[in-house]
Enzyme design. Structure first.
Site, PDB file in Angstrom:
ATOM      1  CE1 TYR A   6      -3.149  -2.978   0.093  1.00 11.32           C
ATOM      2  CE2 TYR A   6      -3.449  -2.595   2.500  1.00 11.32           C
ATOM      3  CZ  TYR A   6      -3.651  -3.402   1.199  1.00 11.32           C
ATOM      4  OH  TYR A   6      -4.602  -4.437   1.223  1.00 11.32           O
TER       5      TYR A   6
ATOM      6  CG  HIS B   7      -1.207  -8.652  -0.663  1.00 13.52           C
ATOM      7  ND1 HIS B   7      -0.672  -7.568  -0.442  1.00 13.52           N
ATOM      8  CD2 HIS B   7      -2.628  -8.452  -0.866  1.00 13.52           C
ATOM      9  CE1 HIS B   7      -1.827  -6.495  -0.552  1.00 13.52           C
ATOM     10  NE2 HIS B   7      -2.990  -7.278  -0.899  1.00 13.52           N
TER      11      HIS B   7
END
Ligand code: NDP
Length: 281
Positions: free
Chosen positions: A58, A116
């Site tokens: 992010y 992820h």
């Protein structure tokens, strides 16, 4: 009116976490919003949303820095979830990625560290790295994200008991996981962590949701979150950098959907009747 406490969910190792947490995707992408994002995260914690979901991906790590800055001095009040990118998820790469995340987060440990999504590196190597990180005290436990049922079966074949969660796309408009992934995880007592719980805002225009919201003197976002919070073993992580929305999302905990609401939602957003591949955002 007294505020309803945020329910908790038990992880397989017995640790309990807030069922309503806070996401951080897109935080850190604009320097001008940093102060607002930090204020929103702190306000969310003050309201009990103590599970914070972030990732090295992010804003190229800046979201983790924001989490670190927001909770400096309050580390013990939060439960940090972060994620390693698949391209880093080799045996050595996972450890190096985790150490970079720890620095950005200004902490010595991540409470729950996730892969992820599935990528090139062998799953066994990522799991070996997770085991080393646990042994060294750098992570408390590990889990996965965007794993479909066959990925979970493969994982369970390698390490039956270690996985603490599967974080996947789940909201009223994305119910395909209810067919097989949710029952498979439930059988193993692995909580689902529902990401994009309001479909990044797109869900809120739906007429059925608006109708039910009106009946409850609530907002469509609150109804969408309340519906997810009713699902067994489900952790919900909406993201907001807006103080009013943080409060609004928090208050979804107090909404009791009745049988008529659930029936209307099932008609508008049917549960799947056949298996479908896992959807991702
Ligand atoms: P969400 O469904 O949480 O929606 C976030 C968006 O909705 C933001 O634009 C936010 O705006 C807005 N919003 C939040 N609350 C309200 C409200 N009450 N009314 C109207 N708008 C609102 O989407 P995300 O994709 O961010 O998912 C949540 C978290 O899940 C992520 O932040 C991330 O941590 C995680 N995630 C994980 C993924 C994975 O692959 N593992 C993939 C996607 C997400 P604003 O901030 O301006 O208020």
């Amino acid at each position: 009116m007294p505020t309803t406490a945020i329910p908790t969910i038990s992880l397989p190792d017995g640790e309990t976490v807030a069922a309503l947490g806070q996401g951080t995707w897109h935080m850190g992408e604009s320097a001008g919003k940093r102060a607002q994002e930090i204020a929103a995260l702190r306000a969310g914690l003050d309201l009990g949303m103590s599970l914070i979901d972030t990732a090295e991906m992010y804003a190229g790590g800046v979201a983790e820095e924001i989490v670190g800055e927001a909770f400096a001095g309050r580390r013990d009040e939060i439960f940090i979830v972060s994620k390693v990118l698949p391209e880093n998820a080799t045996r050595r790469g996972t450890i190096a990625a985790c150490e970079r995340s720890l620095k950005r987060l200004q902490t010595d440990r991540i409470d729950l560290y996730l892969l992820h999504w599935r990528g090139g590196p062998a799953l066994a190597d990522t799991l070996a790295a997770f085991a080393t990180l646990i042994k060294d005290g750098k992570i408390r436990r590990w889990g996965v994200s965007n794993f479909d049922t066959d990925d979970m079966e493969e994982l369970w074949g390698l390490d039956g008991d270690g996985c603490a969660t599967n974080q996947v796309l789940y909201n009223l408009s994305r119910r395909s996981i209810e067919y097989d992934l949710v029952p498979a995880c439930r059988k193993r007592r692995i909580p689902i962590m529902a990401y994009s719980p309001i479909e990044q805002g797109r869900l809120l225009r739906h007429a059925a949701l608006k109708d039910i919201a009106t009946r409850h003197n609530a907002t469509p976002a609150q109804i969408a979150l309340a519906w997810l919070l009713r699902q067994d073993g489900t952790i919900v992580i909406p993201k907001s950098a807006t103080l009013a929305r943080i409060r609004e999302n928090r208050d979804s905990v107090g909404i009791q959907l009745d049988d008529a609401d659930i029936a209307a939602l099932d008609r508008a957003f049917p549960s799947p009747k056949a298996p479908r591949p896992l959807e991702m955002l």
